[in-house]
Design a protein around this motif. Structure first.
Motif, PDB file in Angstrom:
ATOM      1  N   SER A 189       0.806  -1.224   0.000  1.00  0.00           N
ATOM      2  CA  SER A 189       0.000   0.000   0.000  1.00  0.00           C
ATOM      3  C   SER A 189       0.834   1.266   0.000  1.00  0.00           C
ATOM      4  O   SER A 189       0.321   2.355  -0.284  1.00  0.00           O
ATOM      5  CB  SER A 189      -0.907   0.023   1.237  1.00  0.00           C
ATOM      6  OG  SER A 189      -0.131   0.176   2.421  1.00  0.00           O
ATOM      7  N   GLY A 190       2.107   1.131   0.346  1.00  0.00           N
ATOM      8  CA  GLY A 190       2.936   2.321   0.509  1.00  0.00           C
ATOM      9  C   GLY A 190       2.854   2.905   1.904  1.00  0.00           C
ATOM     10  O   GLY A 190       3.521   3.890   2.209  1.00  0.00           O
ATOM     11  N   ILE A 191       2.024   2.297   2.759  1.00  0.00           N
ATOM     12  CA  ILE A 191       1.908   2.765   4.149  1.00  0.00           C
ATOM     13  C   ILE A 191       2.960   2.019   4.965  1.00  0.00           C
ATOM     14  O   ILE A 191       2.675   1.106   5.732  1.00  0.00           O
ATOM     15  CB  ILE A 191       0.494   2.521   4.714  1.00  0.00           C
ATOM     16  CG1 ILE A 191      -0.551   3.100   3.758  1.00  0.00           C
ATOM     17  CG2 ILE A 191       0.343   3.156   6.098  1.00  0.00           C
ATOM     18  CD1 ILE A 191      -1.982   2.706   4.097  1.00  0.00           C
ATOM     19  N   SER A 192       4.200   2.395   4.750  1.00  0.00           N
ATOM     20  CA  SER A 192       5.306   1.756   5.444  1.00  0.00           C
ATOM     21  C   SER A 192       5.781   2.656   6.579  1.00  0.00           C
ATOM     22  O   SER A 192       5.855   3.867   6.428  1.00  0.00           O
ATOM     23  CB  SER A 192       6.458   1.480   4.476  1.00  0.00           C
ATOM     24  OG  SER A 192       6.878   2.689   3.866  1.00  0.00           O
ATOM     25  N   GLY A 193       6.080   2.041   7.689  1.00  0.00           N
ATOM     26  CA  GLY A 193       6.524   2.791   8.847  1.00  0.00           C
ATOM     27  C   GLY A 193       6.669   1.838  10.010  1.00  0.00           C
ATOM     28  O   GLY A 193       6.747   0.628   9.831  1.00  0.00           O
ATOM     29  N   LYS A 194       6.680   2.379  11.202  1.00  0.00           N
ATOM     30  CA  LYS A 194       6.821   1.525  12.376  1.00  0.00           C
ATOM     31  C   LYS A 194       6.115   2.168  13.567  1.00  0.00           C
ATOM     32  O   LYS A 194       5.954   3.388  13.648  1.00  0.00           O
ATOM     33  CB  LYS A 194       8.292   1.292  12.702  1.00  0.00           C
ATOM     34  CG  LYS A 194       9.115   2.546  12.954  1.00  0.00           C
ATOM     35  CD  LYS A 194      10.568   2.210  13.201  1.00  0.00           C
ATOM     36  CE  LYS A 194      11.423   3.465  13.406  1.00  0.00           C
ATOM     37  NZ  LYS A 194      11.520   4.296  12.205  1.00  0.00           N
ATOM     38  N   TRP A 195       5.689   1.313  14.466  1.00  0.00           N
ATOM     39  CA  TRP A 195       5.120   1.766  15.735  1.00  0.00           C
ATOM     40  C   TRP A 195       6.254   1.965  16.725  1.00  0.00           C
ATOM     41  O   TRP A 195       7.124   1.102  16.861  1.00  0.00           O
ATOM     42  CB  TRP A 195       4.122   0.738  16.275  1.00  0.00           C
ATOM     43  CG  TRP A 195       2.887   0.627  15.442  1.00  0.00           C
ATOM     44  CD1 TRP A 195       2.647  -0.271  14.432  1.00  0.00           C
ATOM     45  CD2 TRP A 195       1.719   1.446  15.533  1.00  0.00           C
ATOM     46  NE1 TRP A 195       1.399  -0.055  13.884  1.00  0.00           N
ATOM     47  CE2 TRP A 195       0.803   0.997  14.547  1.00  0.00           C
ATOM     48  CE3 TRP A 195       1.341   2.513  16.347  1.00  0.00           C
ATOM     49  CZ2 TRP A 195      -0.445   1.573  14.353  1.00  0.00           C
ATOM     50  CZ3 TRP A 195       0.098   3.097  16.163  1.00  0.00           C
ATOM     51  CH2 TRP A 195      -0.788   2.630  15.183  1.00  0.00           C
ATOM     52  N   ILE A 196       6.262   3.105  17.392  1.00  0.00           N
ATOM     53  CA  ILE A 196       7.322   3.391  18.351  1.00  0.00           C
ATOM     54  C   ILE A 196       6.716   3.695  19.709  1.00  0.00           C
ATOM     55  O   ILE A 196       5.613   4.228  19.815  1.00  0.00           O
ATOM     56  CB  ILE A 196       8.214   4.566  17.881  1.00  0.00           C
ATOM     57  CG1 ILE A 196       7.366   5.828  17.613  1.00  0.00           C
ATOM     58  CG2 ILE A 196       8.984   4.173  16.625  1.00  0.00           C
ATOM     59  CD1 ILE A 196       8.182   7.052  17.224  1.00  0.00           C
ATOM     60  N   PHE A 211       2.042   8.667   4.962  1.00  0.00           N
ATOM     61  CA  PHE A 211       0.886   9.287   5.611  1.00  0.00           C
ATOM     62  C   PHE A 211      -0.181   9.596   4.561  1.00  0.00           C
ATOM     63  O   PHE A 211      -1.378   9.367   4.757  1.00  0.00           O
ATOM     64  CB  PHE A 211       1.346  10.555   6.320  1.00  0.00           C
ATOM     65  CG  PHE A 211       0.461  11.042   7.443  1.00  0.00           C
ATOM     66  CD1 PHE A 211      -0.531  10.246   8.009  1.00  0.00           C
ATOM     67  CD2 PHE A 211       0.640  12.325   7.960  1.00  0.00           C
ATOM     68  CE1 PHE A 211      -1.333  10.712   9.051  1.00  0.00           C
ATOM     69  CE2 PHE A 211      -0.151  12.798   9.007  1.00  0.00           C
ATOM     70  CZ  PHE A 211      -1.145  11.994   9.546  1.00  0.00           C
ATOM     71  N   LEU A 212       0.270  10.110   3.413  1.00  0.00           N
ATOM     72  CA  LEU A 212      -0.647  10.401   2.311  1.00  0.00           C
ATOM     73  C   LEU A 212      -1.300   9.124   1.789  1.00  0.00           C
ATOM     74  O   LEU A 212      -2.504   9.111   1.500  1.00  0.00           O
ATOM     75  CB  LEU A 212       0.107  11.099   1.186  1.00  0.00           C
ATOM     76  CG  LEU A 212      -0.688  11.356  -0.095  1.00  0.00           C
ATOM     77  CD1 LEU A 212      -1.856  12.292   0.163  1.00  0.00           C
ATOM     78  CD2 LEU A 212       0.220  11.915  -1.194  1.00  0.00           C
ATOM     79  N   GLN A 213      -0.519   8.058   1.653  1.00  0.00           N
ATOM     80  CA  GLN A 213      -1.080   6.798   1.176  1.00  0.00           C
ATOM     81  C   GLN A 213      -2.201   6.312   2.087  1.00  0.00           C
ATOM     82  O   GLN A 213      -3.202   5.758   1.626  1.00  0.00           O
ATOM     83  CB  GLN A 213       0.012   5.725   1.068  1.00  0.00           C
ATOM     84  CG  GLN A 213       0.993   5.926  -0.087  1.00  0.00           C
ATOM     85  CD  GLN A 213       0.323   5.852  -1.442  1.00  0.00           C
ATOM     86  OE1 GLN A 213       0.107   6.869  -2.104  1.00  0.00           O
ATOM     87  NE2 GLN A 213      -0.019   4.641  -1.870  1.00  0.00           N
ATOM     88  N   PHE A 214      -2.029   6.506   3.382  1.00  0.00           N
ATOM     89  CA  PHE A 214      -3.083   6.139   4.326  1.00  0.00           C
ATOM     90  C   PHE A 214      -4.339   6.957   4.042  1.00  0.00           C
ATOM     91  O   PHE A 214      -5.457   6.424   4.029  1.00  0.00           O
ATOM     92  CB  PHE A 214      -2.606   6.360   5.765  1.00  0.00           C
ATOM     93  CG  PHE A 214      -3.650   6.066   6.799  1.00  0.00           C
ATOM     94  CD1 PHE A 214      -4.263   4.821   6.866  1.00  0.00           C
ATOM     95  CD2 PHE A 214      -4.027   7.044   7.722  1.00  0.00           C
ATOM     96  CE1 PHE A 214      -5.239   4.548   7.831  1.00  0.00           C
ATOM     97  CE2 PHE A 214      -4.988   6.779   8.681  1.00  0.00           C
ATOM     98  CZ  PHE A 214      -5.597   5.530   8.739  1.00  0.00           C
ATOM     99  N   GLY A 215      -4.170   8.250   3.781  1.00  0.00           N
ATOM    100  CA  GLY A 215      -5.313   9.081   3.430  1.00  0.00           C
ATOM    101  C   GLY A 215      -6.003   8.607   2.171  1.00  0.00           C
ATOM    102  O   GLY A 215      -7.235   8.558   2.087  1.00  0.00           O
ATOM    103  N   LYS A 216      -5.224   8.212   1.175  1.00  0.00           N
ATOM    104  CA  LYS A 216      -5.791   7.714  -0.087  1.00  0.00           C
ATOM    105  C   LYS A 216      -6.554   6.408   0.128  1.00  0.00           C
ATOM    106  O   LYS A 216      -7.614   6.186  -0.474  1.00  0.00           O
ATOM    107  CB  LYS A 216      -4.671   7.520  -1.103  1.00  0.00           C
ATOM    108  CG  LYS A 216      -4.094   8.832  -1.625  1.00  0.00           C
ATOM    109  CD  LYS A 216      -2.721   8.660  -2.261  1.00  0.00           C
ATOM    110  CE  LYS A 216      -2.744   7.828  -3.510  1.00  0.00           C
ATOM    111  NZ  LYS A 216      -1.401   7.788  -4.150  1.00  0.00           N
ATOM    112  N   LEU A 217      -6.027   5.548   0.989  1.00  0.00           N
ATOM    113  CA  LEU A 217      -6.701   4.281   1.284  1.00  0.00           C
ATOM    114  C   LEU A 217      -8.085   4.525   1.867  1.00  0.00           C
ATOM    115  O   LEU A 217      -9.073   3.882   1.469  1.00  0.00           O
ATOM    116  CB  LEU A 217      -5.855   3.461   2.263  1.00  0.00           C
ATOM    117  CG  LEU A 217      -6.451   2.122   2.705  1.00  0.00           C
ATOM    118  CD1 LEU A 217      -6.494   1.132   1.543  1.00  0.00           C
ATOM    119  CD2 LEU A 217      -5.657   1.548   3.870  1.00  0.00           C
ATOM    120  N   VAL A 218      -8.175   5.462   2.810  1.00  0.00           N
ATOM    121  CA  VAL A 218      -9.465   5.758   3.442  1.00  0.00           C
ATOM    122  C   VAL A 218     -10.383   6.502   2.479  1.00  0.00           C
ATOM    123  O   VAL A 218     -11.580   6.212   2.398  1.00  0.00           O
ATOM    124  CB  VAL A 218      -9.253   6.558   4.750  1.00  0.00           C
ATOM    125  CG1 VAL A 218     -10.584   6.983   5.355  1.00  0.00           C
ATOM    126  CG2 VAL A 218      -8.466   5.700   5.752  1.00  0.00           C
TER     127      VAL A 218
END
Length: 330
Positions: A189-196, A211-218
């Protein structure tokens, strides 16, 4: 104020969204200057399937490399909205149901007796209506810190400490770490990252494009680049709608614009106004500390991202958000 002036103001707010929001070069320059002055690190505007503004400012931290498209920044509480999506995916996989008691997954997790503890459901955590005592030390990680203040479902309060149990629920239900579950379900999805780790909970960290990819998904109701990440079922419809009658401006860990009243973090009082009065009524927001902003406006096919530091040590993030929209609509 004269009656004519009042009517003119009301007419402006009623009519401004009968037309499309557009961004001239001059407006984009104004918005970028505003963000530069207010310690933003990334400011993105995506509309009608195109990136129309992608600006990065300053350095990630003092004396480090310039902030750019690869630099990661924490979402702060905007990560709550990602958690809501993950809970919905887990429910579609029949790993959990939001009406289940939290104790079904975590066992003994509060300082209350079992009867009262079992009344708190996953949905109560999603809607900030757990009833737990929010006057406690929010950094306390002991189960004894979780005690009842109001009956579950009877009072709304923005309790990050209570919310933080949802990551544990996902981990118990899926038998995976929250990072593993996130990367597995959103792979590609391109929503790559990590929980810290942040205080007594977790926040998500990524670059601005993730962050933008997450917006596009929703915005696309679970679909992205031809792949379906979740079915747009009742849960996801309810996620971005008023979830309870105690705070009309709150869904499942999402902020909603255009409602008649709102409760905000840290305050018990209800305010008879919407989140951003001059923004489109259908706007949904993932918002975090120090002005982490993801605004999604379906009617305008528009997504706005702001990442950065606190604009001012004493500034009000709601005020900053509103000022940003004043600039957008100038």
């Amino acid at each position: 104020m004269k009656r004519s002036s009042i009517l003119l103001t009301l007419f402006f707010f009623a009519s401004v969204f009968s037309q499309n929001i557009t961004f001239s070069k001059e407006k984009l320059n104004l918005l970028n200057e505003f963000n530069l002055e207010n310690k933003s690190r990334a400011f993105l505007i995506y509309q009608n399937g195109k990136m129309i503004n992608e600006k990065y400012f300053g350095k990630k931290f003092l004396n480090q490399q310039p902030f750019d498209e690869h630099s990661e920044w924490y979402w702060a509480s905007a990560g709550k909205s990602l958690t809501a999506v993950l809970i919905g995916i887990a429910q579609q996989e029949n790993l959990l149901h939001i009406n289940d008691p939290v104790s079904q997954y975590l066992g003994k997790w509060t300082g209350m007796d079992k009867k009262e503890e079992d009344k708190i459901t996953i949905k109560h955590l999603l809607t900030m209506t757990s009833g737990l005592d929010y006057t406690k030390d929010q950094k306390c990680e002991s189960s004894q810190c979780y005690v009842i203040k109001n009956p579950a479902g009877s009072f709304w309060y923005y309790d990050t400490s209570a919310y933080s149990q949802l990551a544990k629920v996902i981990e118990k239900a899926s038998h995976k770490t929250i990072d593993q579950y996130t990367s597995e379900k959103l792979a590609g999805s391109g929503i790559s990252g990590k929980w810290i780790k942040y205080e007594n909970g977790l926040v998500f960290s990524s670059n601005a494009k993730a962050f933008l990819q997450f917006g596009k998904l929703v915005l696309n109701k679970g679909k992205l680049d031809g792949k379906v990440y979740y079915q747009y079922d009742d849960y996801f419809r309810q996620m971005t709608d008023t979830s309870q009658n105690l705070n009309p401006s709150y869904g499942y860990l999402w902020w909603l614009n255009g409602k008649s009243s709102i409760r905000i973090p840290g305050i018990e009082k209800m305010f008879n106004q919407s989140l951003v009065p001059n923004a489109p009524k259908d706007m949904l927001c993932a918002l975090g500390k120090n002005g982490q902003i993801l605004d999604i406006i379906p009617s305008q096919n528009l997504i706005i991202i702001r990442m950065g530091e606190n604009p001012n040590l004493y500034s009000n993030m709601i005020k900053f958000h509103r000022e940003l929209w004043e600039k957008i609509l100038e």
